[in-house]
Design a protein around this motif. Structure first.
Motif, mmCIF file in Angstrom:
data_model
loop_
_atom_site.group_PDB
_atom_site.id
_atom_site.type_symbol
_atom_site.label_atom_id
_atom_site.label_comp_id
_atom_site.label_asym_id
_atom_site.label_seq_id
_atom_site.Cartn_x
_atom_site.Cartn_y
_atom_site.Cartn_z
ATOM 1 N N VAL A 158 0.842 -1.195 0.000
ATOM 2 C CA VAL A 158 0.000 0.000 0.000
ATOM 3 C C VAL A 158 0.875 1.243 0.000
ATOM 4 C CG1 VAL A 158 -1.796 1.249 1.234
ATOM 5 C CG2 VAL A 158 -1.799 -1.243 1.208
ATOM 6 N N TYR A 159 0.644 2.110 -0.981
ATOM 7 C CA TYR A 159 1.409 3.350 -1.104
ATOM 8 C C TYR A 159 0.454 4.537 -0.994
ATOM 9 C CZ TYR A 159 5.039 0.306 -2.997
ATOM 10 O OH TYR A 159 5.967 -0.670 -3.166
ATOM 11 N N PRO A 160 0.111 4.972 0.205
ATOM 12 C CA PRO A 160 -0.793 6.117 0.351
ATOM 13 C C PRO A 160 -0.056 7.424 0.066
ATOM 14 C CG PRO A 160 -0.138 5.319 2.501
ATOM 15 C CD PRO A 160 0.510 4.409 1.490
ATOM 16 N N THR A 161 -0.370 8.052 -1.017
ATOM 17 C CA THR A 161 0.231 9.347 -1.315
ATOM 18 C C THR A 161 -0.380 10.397 -0.407
ATOM 19 O OG1 THR A 161 -1.429 9.905 -2.940
ATOM 20 C CG2 THR A 161 0.454 8.662 -3.740
ATOM 21 N N ASP A 162 0.290 11.527 -0.324
ATOM 22 C CA ASP A 162 -0.205 12.582 0.562
ATOM 23 C C ASP A 162 -1.579 13.078 0.137
ATOM 24 O OD1 ASP A 162 2.007 12.438 2.141
ATOM 25 O OD2 ASP A 162 3.099 14.012 1.087
ATOM 26 N N ILE A 163 -1.811 13.175 -1.162
ATOM 27 C CA ILE A 163 -3.094 13.723 -1.619
ATOM 28 C C ILE A 163 -4.236 12.751 -1.330
ATOM 29 C CG2 ILE A 163 -3.020 12.885 -4.020
ATOM 30 C CD1 ILE A 163 -4.081 15.695 -4.801
ATOM 31 N N ILE A 164 -3.969 11.449 -1.482
ATOM 32 C CA ILE A 164 -4.987 10.454 -1.157
ATOM 33 C C ILE A 164 -5.201 10.409 0.356
ATOM 34 C CG2 ILE A 164 -5.567 8.000 -1.201
ATOM 35 C CD1 ILE A 164 -5.851 9.359 -3.873
ATOM 36 N N GLY A 165 -4.115 10.526 1.107
ATOM 37 C CA GLY A 165 -4.240 10.536 2.572
ATOM 38 C C GLY A 165 -5.069 11.710 3.058
ATOM 39 N N LEU A 166 -4.823 12.897 2.476
ATOM 40 C CA LEU A 166 -5.588 14.082 2.853
ATOM 41 C C LEU A 166 -7.061 13.905 2.499
ATOM 42 C CD1 LEU A 166 -5.878 16.975 3.832
ATOM 43 C CD2 LEU A 166 -5.046 17.775 1.603
ATOM 44 N N TYR A 167 -7.313 13.357 1.323
ATOM 45 C CA TYR A 167 -8.701 13.114 0.921
ATOM 46 C C TYR A 167 -9.390 12.159 1.900
ATOM 47 C CZ TYR A 167 -12.764 11.574 -1.690
ATOM 48 O OH TYR A 167 -14.059 11.278 -2.044
ATOM 49 N N CYS A 168 -8.698 11.066 2.241
ATOM 50 C CA CYS A 168 -9.299 10.076 3.142
ATOM 51 C C CYS A 168 -9.554 10.661 4.530
ATOM 52 C CB CYS A 168 -8.396 8.844 3.246
ATOM 53 S SG CYS A 168 -8.351 7.845 1.744
ATOM 54 N N TYR A 169 -8.641 11.548 4.961
ATOM 55 C CA TYR A 169 -8.840 12.180 6.272
ATOM 56 C C TYR A 169 -10.097 13.039 6.273
ATOM 57 C CZ TYR A 169 -8.394 15.435 10.120
ATOM 58 O OH TYR A 169 -8.666 16.197 11.221
ATOM 59 N N ILE A 170 -10.255 13.914 5.277
ATOM 60 C CA ILE A 170 -11.432 14.785 5.204
ATOM 61 C C ILE A 170 -12.702 13.941 5.023
ATOM 62 C CG2 ILE A 170 -12.573 16.605 3.873
ATOM 63 C CD1 ILE A 170 -9.808 17.686 3.169
ATOM 64 N N TYR A 171 -12.616 12.958 4.150
ATOM 65 C CA TYR A 171 -13.747 12.054 3.885
ATOM 66 C C TYR A 171 -14.213 11.379 5.176
ATOM 67 C CZ TYR A 171 -16.209 8.194 1.457
ATOM 68 O OH TYR A 171 -17.135 7.289 1.019
ATOM 69 N N THR A 172 -13.246 10.877 5.949
ATOM 70 C CA THR A 172 -13.566 10.182 7.204
ATOM 71 C C THR A 172 -14.173 11.132 8.230
ATOM 72 O OG1 THR A 172 -11.801 8.576 6.833
ATOM 73 C CG2 THR A 172 -12.587 8.824 9.102
ATOM 74 N N GLU A 173 -13.637 12.346 8.319
ATOM 75 C CA GLU A 173 -14.174 13.332 9.261
ATOM 76 C C GLU A 173 -15.634 13.673 8.928
ATOM 77 O OE1 GLU A 173 -12.337 15.452 11.983
ATOM 78 O OE2 GLU A 173 -11.797 13.336 11.937
ATOM 79 N N ILE A 174 -15.925 13.796 7.633
ATOM 80 C CA ILE A 174 -17.299 14.114 7.219
ATOM 81 C C ILE A 174 -18.237 12.961 7.571
ATOM 82 C CG2 ILE A 174 -18.810 14.512 5.236
ATOM 83 C CD1 ILE A 174 -16.467 16.004 3.922
ATOM 84 N N LEU A 175 -17.839 11.734 7.248
ATOM 85 C CA LEU A 175 -18.696 10.584 7.543
ATOM 86 C C LEU A 175 -18.926 10.432 9.041
ATOM 87 C CD1 LEU A 175 -17.690 7.760 5.043
ATOM 88 C CD2 LEU A 175 -19.298 9.639 4.773
ATOM 89 N N ASN A 176 -17.914 10.743 9.837
ATOM 90 C CA ASN A 176 -18.092 10.688 11.292
ATOM 91 C C ASN A 176 -19.147 11.692 11.751
ATOM 92 O OD1 ASN A 176 -16.164 8.692 11.574
ATOM 93 N ND2 ASN A 176 -14.501 10.103 12.095
ATOM 94 N N GLU A 177 -19.119 12.892 11.164
ATOM 95 C CA GLU A 177 -20.105 13.909 11.518
ATOM 96 C C GLU A 177 -21.510 13.480 11.128
ATOM 97 O OE1 GLU A 177 -19.979 17.035 13.061
ATOM 98 O OE2 GLU A 177 -18.061 16.235 13.719
ATOM 99 N N LEU A 178 -21.618 12.742 10.018
ATOM 100 C CA LEU A 178 -22.932 12.323 9.520
ATOM 101 C C LEU A 178 -23.366 10.972 10.071
ATOM 102 C CD1 LEU A 178 -22.505 13.322 5.763
ATOM 103 C CD2 LEU A 178 -23.742 14.570 7.531
ATOM 104 N N ASN A 179 -22.531 10.378 10.927
ATOM 105 C CA ASN A 179 -22.827 9.058 11.491
ATOM 106 C C ASN A 179 -23.024 8.013 10.400
ATOM 107 O OD1 ASN A 179 -22.870 9.927 14.259
ATOM 108 N ND2 ASN A 179 -24.859 10.863 13.850
ATOM 109 N N LEU A 180 -22.177 8.080 9.370
ATOM 110 C CA LEU A 180 -22.255 7.130 8.262
ATOM 111 C C LEU A 180 -21.096 6.151 8.340
ATOM 112 C CD1 LEU A 180 -23.210 9.536 5.325
ATOM 113 C CD2 LEU A 180 -24.729 8.091 6.676
ATOM 114 N N GLU A 181 -21.312 4.964 7.757
ATOM 115 C CA GLU A 181 -20.285 3.925 7.766
ATOM 116 C C GLU A 181 -19.150 4.284 6.809
ATOM 117 O OE1 GLU A 181 -20.083 1.196 9.672
ATOM 118 O OE2 GLU A 181 -21.848 1.903 10.754
#
Length: 536
Positions: A158-181
Motif C-alpha cells: 500500500v502506497y498512500p500518497t499525501d493527496i490520497i491521505g488528505l482526501y481520506c482524512y477529510i472524507y472520514t471526518e465528514i462521515l463521522n459527523e454524519l454518522n455514516l459507515e
C-alpha cells in the motif's frame, strides 16, 4: 467549509429549510423549520451544525424510502411521480455544496485501486486468475481489483500518497459527523495521514486550525509535485471543499430542502405508523414511505373501507369527488385537568386509575400515585388547589435533588414507582382524602371515537377566528377550518379535529405545546423527536 459560528439562524418564511442568501441584507443564513426558536440556535453553534448534518441524513434517508426519484444534471433531485399529488408539493433537494460533492463524487474502489500495488510473484499461476473474478471488486472503469483471494500468493504493497491521505482524512471526518459507515482501509489511510501531519486528536470540525493546516498541506503538495491525471479529481474535490465559496445562482441556495411540508408530513406519518398503526382508520399515504399501503384511490390507506363506502366524498350532479384527510385515527383521549383540556393518542386503552391511584401501607401511611405526564402538566401548566400546589413544589424540589444526585434511595416525599407514577405520601388521612378527592373531581378522562389530524407546515398566528384570512399559505386560514369541518360532518360518530404544526424541544417529548382556534386543537409536535425516530 461552512463556518457555522458566522452564520445567523432565521425562521424560514417559506417552505425552504437550509442555508441560502437572505436577499434583504445579502447575507447567507441558516433558515430553520417553522416552529423553531431561532435564538436558541443563534446562541449555540453546535446546535446549528448538528441540525445541518441531520438534514443531510434526512435527505439521504428520505431518498432511500422513495423509489421514484431521479437526478437532474444541476444537482437537484426531484420526484417525478405523477398523480393526485401536485407538483409543487414534491420536495426538492438542493446539494450545491462541496461537502456533498466530496463524499459522492469518487468511488471508494478508486482509492483502493490507486493505493494498492499488486506485484508479480513466481508462485502465481496467472492462467487461473479468471476463476477469482466473481469475488473481485470492480472500479468505475470495470478493472477488477482482487484482494482476499490472492492474499497467500500476491504481495500487496500500500502506497498512500499525501493527496490520497488528505482526501481520506477529510472524507472520514465528514462521515463521522454524519454518522455514516466508512470502509476500514479508508479509515486506516486517514489515520496514517493524521499521525504524519496533524495532532493525534485533530478534528476538522471542532478546531479551525485543522482546516488551515489542511490548506497548507494541499498547497505544499501542489508546489512540490506534479498532480497526475488519476489524482486530479481527488485534488479538485479537496480544493473545492476547503476553499468553497457560495455560487452565484439566482436563488442563492447553498444546500437545503424546498417544499419542506412534504418532509414534515413524512416525519409525522412515520411516528404515527410506528406507534399507533392498529388504530388508523384512514391515512393519505401518497408520496410517503407508506405509499405501498394505499388501497383507495391510489393514495389512501383505508382500514375496513373501500372506495364505494369511502365517507369523504362530495357529490355534485351525480359525480362523486373524494377528499383526502391526512389522518383519521381512533384511541384518542380527552384529558381534562382543573378545567384545562388536552388530547393525546394512546397505544392502549386507558381509564382514570391509569393516571391516579391511592395506596395505604402497613404503617397507616397514605399515598397518591400520579402518572408522570399528568404530574408534569399539573406542576407546570395548570392551576391546582392550594394544598396540592405546596406539596408539588416541595415534592418537585426533592425529586430534582434525587435525580440530580443519581442515588438509589426513596425521597421523603416522592419516588417513581414501577408503573411510572410519582408518589406523594401522607401521614394524616384527612389530608390524603382532601387531595385525592380534589384529583378525582378535577381529573377527567374521556375516550374520543375518532381524531381527524391534519399535518400542517404552517405557523400559529392567532387564536381568534376573526383574524384569519380565507387563504394564507404560511398561516392557519379559514379554508383550513372549513375543510376540517367537512371532514367532521362526513363522520357520524364523535370526531375531534387536530392540526399538527412543527415545534422544537430538546427534551424527549412529543407535544411541546397546545392551542385552540375555532374549536380546533393545534398541537406542536417536537421536530427533534420525530427526526430522531425517522433516522433510526
Amino acid at each position: 467549509m461552512i463556518e457555522f459560528d458566522k452564520i445567523e439562524c432565521k425562521i424560514s418564511d417559506s417552505a425552504f429549510v437550509g442555508i441560502k442568501k437572505d436577499f434583504s441584507d445579502g447575507k447567507y443564513k441558516f433558515f430553520l423549520p417553522k416552529g423553531f426558536d431561532e435564538n436558541l440556535f443563534n446562541e449555540n453553534d453546535n446546535l446549528k451544525k448538528e441540525l445541518f448534518y441531520k438534514l443531510f441524513e434526512l435527505q439521504k434517508k428520505y431518498m432511500e424510502n422513495q423509489t421514484d426519484y431521479k437526478k437532474r444534471e444541476d444537482g437537484i433531485s426531484q420526484n417525478p411521480k405523477s398523480g393526485s399529488i401536485e407538483e409543487k408539493e414534491k420536495p426538492i433537494f438542493h446539494a450545491d455544496l462541496a461537502l456533498f460533492d466530496l463524499i459522492n463524487s469518487i468511488d471508494d474502489t478508486e482509492i483502493l485501486g490507486l493505493n494498492t500495488k499488486i506485484t508479480k510473484s513466481d508462485d502465481i499461476d496467472y492462467s487461473q486468475i479468471d476463476r477469482y473474478l466473481d469475488e473481485a471488486l470492480f472500479a468505475k472503469n470495470h478493472a477488477p481489483i482482487i484482494i482476499e483471494v490472492f492474499k497467500k500468493n500476491l504481495t500487496l504493497e500500500v502506497y498512500p500518497t499525501d493527496i490520497i491521505g488528505l482526501y481520506c482524512y477529510i472524507y472520514t471526518e465528514i462521515l463521522n459527523e454524519l454518522n455514516l459507515e466508512n470502509e476500514s482501509y479508508i479509515k486506516e489511510l486517514a489515520e496514517e495521514f493524521k499521525n504524519k501531519y496533524l495532532a493525534p486528536h485533530a478534528s476538522l470540525f471542532k478546531n479551525d486550525n485543522v482546516a488551515e493546516d489542511c490548506k497548507d498541506i494541499l498547497e505544499k503538495i501542489e508546489k512540490s509535485s506534479l498532480i497526475l491525471e488519476e489524482f486530479q479529481k481527488f485534488y479538485d474535490a479537496i480544493y473545492h471543499f476547503l476553499y468553497h465559496r457560495p455560487s452565484n445562482q439566482e436563488d442563492g441556495i447553498i444546500a437545503g430542502i424546498d417544499n419542506f411540508y412534504s418532509i414534515w408530513e413524512e416525519l409525522c406519518f412515520n411516528y404515527v405508523f410506528n406507534h399507533f398503526e392498529k388504530y388508523i382508520k384512514f391515512a393519505d399515504v401518497g408520496n410517503t414511505k407508506f405509499q405501498n399501503k394505499a388501497n383507495c384511490f391510489d393514495r389512501m390507506y383505508c382500514k375496513n373501507f373501500n372506495e364505494n363506502d369511502y365517507p369523504f366524498q362530495i357529490e355534485f350532479n351525480g359525480q362523486k369527488t373524494p377528499l383526502y384527510p391526512d389522518l383519521v385515527i381512533g384511541n384518542l383521549y380527552k384529558i381534562e385537568i382543573a378545567g384545562n383540556v388536552y388530547y393525546e393518542l394512546c397505544d392502549e386503552d386507558l381509564d382514570l386509575k391509569d393516571f391516579i391511584e391511592s395506596y395505604k401501607d402497613k404503617k397507616d401511611f397514605y399515598y397518591i400515585g400520579i402518572e408522570e405526564n399528568i404530574w408534569k402538566k399539573l406542576l407546570n401548566r395548570f392551576t391546582i388547589s392550594n394544598s396540592l400546589n405546596k406539596k408539588f413544589e416541595k415534592v418537585n424540589s426533592e425529586y430534582n435533588n434525587f435525580t440530580a444526585n443519581n442515588k438509589e434511595y426513596v425521597c421523603i416525599s416522592t419516588y417513581i414507582s414501577p408503573n411510572n407514577k410519582k408518589i406523594i405520601n401522607y401521614p394524616k388521612e384527612n389530608e390524603f382524602n382532601n387531595d385525592f378527592n380534589w384529583l378525582q373531581q378535577n381529573l377527567k378522562i374521556e375516550k374520543i371515537e375518532t381524531g381527524i389530524y391534519d399535518f400542517k407546515y404552517r405557523i400559529y398566528n392567532s387564536s381568534n377566528c376573526k383574524d384569519l384570512k380565507y387563504h394564507d399559505d404560511d398561516k392557519i386560514n379559514k379554508k383550513d377550518i372549513i375543510k376540517q369541518r367537512i371532514y367532521e360532518l362526513a363522520l357520524n360518530p364523535q370526531a375531534k379535529s387536530i392540526f399538527v404544526l412543527p415545534g422544537y424541544n430538546e427534551n424527549d417529548i412529543l407535544i411541546t405545546d397546545s392551542k385552540e382556534i375555532c374549536g380546533i386543537t393545534i398541537q406542536f409536535w417536537n421536530f427533534k423527536k420525530l427526526l430522531e425516530e425517522y433516522l433510526k
